[in-house]
Write an enzyme that holds these catalytic residues in place. Structure first.
Site, PDB file in Angstrom:
ATOM      1  N   LYS A 177      43.691  40.097  53.395  1.00 17.82           N
ATOM      2  CA  LYS A 177      42.959  39.428  52.314  1.00 17.82           C
ATOM      3  C   LYS A 177      43.914  38.585  51.471  1.00 17.82           C
ATOM      4  O   LYS A 177      45.141  38.787  51.541  1.00 17.82           O
ATOM      5  CB  LYS A 177      42.241  40.473  51.449  1.00 17.82           C
ATOM      6  CG  LYS A 177      43.162  41.472  50.776  1.00 17.82           C
ATOM      7  CD  LYS A 177      42.386  42.686  50.270  1.00 17.82           C
ATOM      8  CE  LYS A 177      43.322  43.630  49.553  1.00 17.82           C
ATOM      9  NZ  LYS A 177      42.714  44.952  49.327  1.00 17.82           N
ATOM     10  N   ARG A 213      34.294  51.433  42.834  1.00 18.00           N
ATOM     11  CA  ARG A 213      34.527  49.991  42.885  1.00 18.00           C
ATOM     12  C   ARG A 213      33.548  49.377  43.881  1.00 18.00           C
ATOM     13  O   ARG A 213      32.718  48.565  43.522  1.00 18.00           O
ATOM     14  CB  ARG A 213      35.982  49.727  43.273  1.00 18.00           C
ATOM     15  CG  ARG A 213      36.407  48.298  43.136  1.00 18.00           C
ATOM     16  CD  ARG A 213      37.846  48.082  43.546  1.00 18.00           C
ATOM     17  NE  ARG A 213      38.081  48.328  44.973  1.00 18.00           N
ATOM     18  CZ  ARG A 213      39.194  47.980  45.611  1.00 18.00           C
ATOM     19  NH1 ARG A 213      40.186  47.385  44.959  1.00 18.00           N
ATOM     20  NH2 ARG A 213      39.346  48.231  46.901  1.00 18.00           N
ATOM     21  N   MET A 248      56.952  26.658  33.096  1.00 20.75           N
ATOM     22  CA  MET A 248      55.984  26.480  34.180  1.00 20.75           C
ATOM     23  C   MET A 248      56.665  26.191  35.510  1.00 20.75           C
ATOM     24  O   MET A 248      56.278  26.730  36.542  1.00 20.75           O
ATOM     25  CB  MET A 248      55.009  25.349  33.823  1.00 20.75           C
ATOM     26  CG  MET A 248      53.855  25.218  34.804  1.00 20.75           C
ATOM     27  SD  MET A 248      52.731  23.885  34.393  1.00 20.75           S
ATOM     28  CE  MET A 248      52.021  24.463  32.865  1.00 20.75           C
ATOM     29  N   TYR A 304      62.407  27.417  25.744  1.00 15.70           N
ATOM     30  CA  TYR A 304      61.341  27.448  24.743  1.00 15.70           C
ATOM     31  C   TYR A 304      61.593  28.513  23.676  1.00 15.70           C
ATOM     32  O   TYR A 304      62.062  29.606  23.985  1.00 15.70           O
ATOM     33  CB  TYR A 304      59.997  27.759  25.414  1.00 15.70           C
ATOM     34  CG  TYR A 304      59.344  26.566  26.072  1.00 15.70           C
ATOM     35  CD1 TYR A 304      59.029  25.421  25.337  1.00 15.70           C
ATOM     36  CD2 TYR A 304      59.033  26.589  27.421  1.00 15.70           C
ATOM     37  CE1 TYR A 304      58.422  24.331  25.946  1.00 15.70           C
ATOM     38  CE2 TYR A 304      58.422  25.509  28.040  1.00 15.70           C
ATOM     39  CZ  TYR A 304      58.121  24.375  27.291  1.00 15.70           C
ATOM     40  OH  TYR A 304      57.520  23.305  27.891  1.00 15.70           O
TER      41      TYR A 304
HETATM   42  C1  LIG Z   1      43.439  46.005  49.862  1.00 14.11           C
HETATM   43  C2  LIG Z   1      42.777  47.070  50.632  1.00 14.11           C
HETATM   44  C3  LIG Z   1      43.457  47.753  51.654  1.00 14.11           C
HETATM   45  C4  LIG Z   1      44.945  47.598  51.883  1.00 14.11           C
HETATM   46  O1  LIG Z   1      45.608  48.275  50.856  1.00 14.11           O
HETATM   47  P1  LIG Z   1      47.203  48.363  50.788  1.00 14.11           P
HETATM   48  O2  LIG Z   1      47.458  49.256  49.636  1.00 14.11           O
HETATM   49  O3  LIG Z   1      47.684  46.970  50.553  1.00 14.11           O
HETATM   50  O4  LIG Z   1      47.677  48.914  52.074  1.00 14.11           O
HETATM   51  C5  LIG Z   1      42.740  48.629  52.443  1.00 14.11           C
HETATM   52  N1  LIG Z   1      41.410  48.847  52.220  1.00 14.11           N
HETATM   53  C6  LIG Z   1      40.726  48.234  51.231  1.00 14.11           C
HETATM   54  C7  LIG Z   1      39.298  48.516  51.022  1.00 14.11           C
HETATM   55  C8  LIG Z   1      41.390  47.336  50.399  1.00 14.11           C
HETATM   56  O5  LIG Z   1      40.713  46.738  49.397  1.00 14.11           O
END
Ligand SMILES: *Cc1c(COP(=O)(O)O)cnc(C)c1O
Length: 345
Positions: free
Chosen positions: A33, A128, A291, A242
């Site tokens: 992701k 979640r 930046m 800054y």
């Molecule tokens: C992001 C995620 C993972 C991977 O998690 P890591 O801690 O990066 O290994 C696996 N399952 C779900 C549902 C996630 O959201």
């Protein structure tokens, strides 16, 4: 302005995947992701497919469609946000497998794409994503009859193996899924490392592949080298950057480096928090991160450097994260789009 170079060791990613795979008796997938945690999903997906990975996970259908284009037909691509309104085209065309999170998503999926594959996510306490226990007991028989490709849940505290939440979620997952004839998955990187009770049929590590904690034995994956734009002498008592936040305590030589918070060198990494490296020599970042630029005290070097290293053998993603009071995941996914990306084997 020359940009910094982010070097991504794809061989290390493949070896991290193999080493996690070797810790279990079950299938190992990969989570890509957010563009593979910022490192470039298409390249990394192909590397992992070559290493033997057959199950990939992304957050959204758009990410899934991009991954399908990189991987071709064959590997399973799970979409963790499930089947959202407007996703049907992408899911159908790219043959994605949405991980359905609710009865609404289930209905949407079977109506829009009857017979198309899907997974199911259950809420075991993280609150979640996923179906509630009550929802699940009403839907379970109907859902299982449609032969889900995977039934999964996610651990909230797997970076702390001793946390009681892990055992609690494990019990919940067993209660909700024991006796069901479908593959199951509970473990991300942390769960993979917690032992076989957590492995079920498939583990799905993300951050460990990219060299991050909690996979302490991971090979480092990223190196970040940034060019020095100019070097100047600053008298004792003069400010740098800054808000005059740093005042030279002695006559100093200050290098201005191309790379700032727009490139993921988040502002919390300013004065006194971070070092960068010229070869083996650590040099302090002084003044605020701006930046596009950081300023570094190079007084102790016997030469003016062309480049300074921000990530590499002396300082990993989790070291920077600690300095900024965040986690490696945030540093990785923040590494900007302005860098030249170089993939090595
Ligand atoms: C992001 C995620 C993972 C991977 O998690 P890591 O801690 O990066 O290994 C696996 N399952 C779900 C549902 C996630 O959201």
């Amino acid at each position: 302005m020359t940009t910094a170079t982010l070097t991504i060791d794809t061989g290390a990613i493949a070896r991290n995947w193999q080493s996690l795979d070797a810790r279990t008796e079950v299938e190992t997938g990969a989570v890509l992701k957010a563009n593979a945690y910022g490192l470039g999903a298409p390249v990394i997906a192909r590397v992992l497919a070559r290493a033997g990975c057959r199950s990939f996970f992304v957050a959204t259908a758009d990410e899934g469609a991009a991954l399908r284009a990189a991987l071709g037909q064959g590997p399973v691509i799970y979409v963790l946000s499930g089947h959202m309104n407007g996703d049907t085209g992408a899911i159908g065309e790219a043959r994605l497998t949405p991980v359905l999170n609710s009865v609404d998503q289930m209905l949407r999926h079977v109506e829009a794409l009857p017979g198309a594959p899907f997974g199911l996510q259950l809420n075991t306490g993280m609150n979640r994503l996923g179906m509630q226990a009550s929802e699940w007991s009403a839907l379970r028989d109907i859902a299982v009859a449609q032969r889900p490709a995977l039934i999964m849940s996610h651990l909230a505290c797997s970076d702390e193996p001793d946390h009681e939440m892990n055992a609690h979620q494990l019990r919940q997952f067993h209660e909700m899924t024991d006796g069901i004839d479908a593959p199951r998955s509970l473990a991300a990187t942390g769960g993979t490392l917690m032992g076989e009770d957590y492995h079920f049929d498939l583990c799905r590590p993300g951050v460990g592949l990219y060299g991050g904690l909690p996979f302490a034995d991971a090979e480092p994956v990223v190196t970040l080298d940034a060019p020095v734009i100019q070097v100047r002498d600053v008298a004792a008592g003069e400010p740098v950057g800054y808000s005059n936040s740093w005042i030279a305590p002695r006559a100093s030589r200050i290098a201005t480096v191309s790379g700032g918070y727009a490139d993921g060198l988040i502002r919390a990494l300013g004065s006194g928090k971070t070092q960068v490296y010229a070869g083996d020599t650590a040099l302090p970042v002084v003044g605020r991160v701006s930046m596009d630029l950081i300023t570094v005290d190079v007084t102790d070097l016997d030469h003016d450097p062309d480049h300074l290293q921000l990530l590499g053998p002396h300082q990993g993603v989790d070291d920077l994260a600690r300095a900024a009071d965040t986690i490696g995941y945030e540093i990785l996914t923040s590494l900007g789009h302005r860098y030249a990306r170089r993939y090595t084997e």
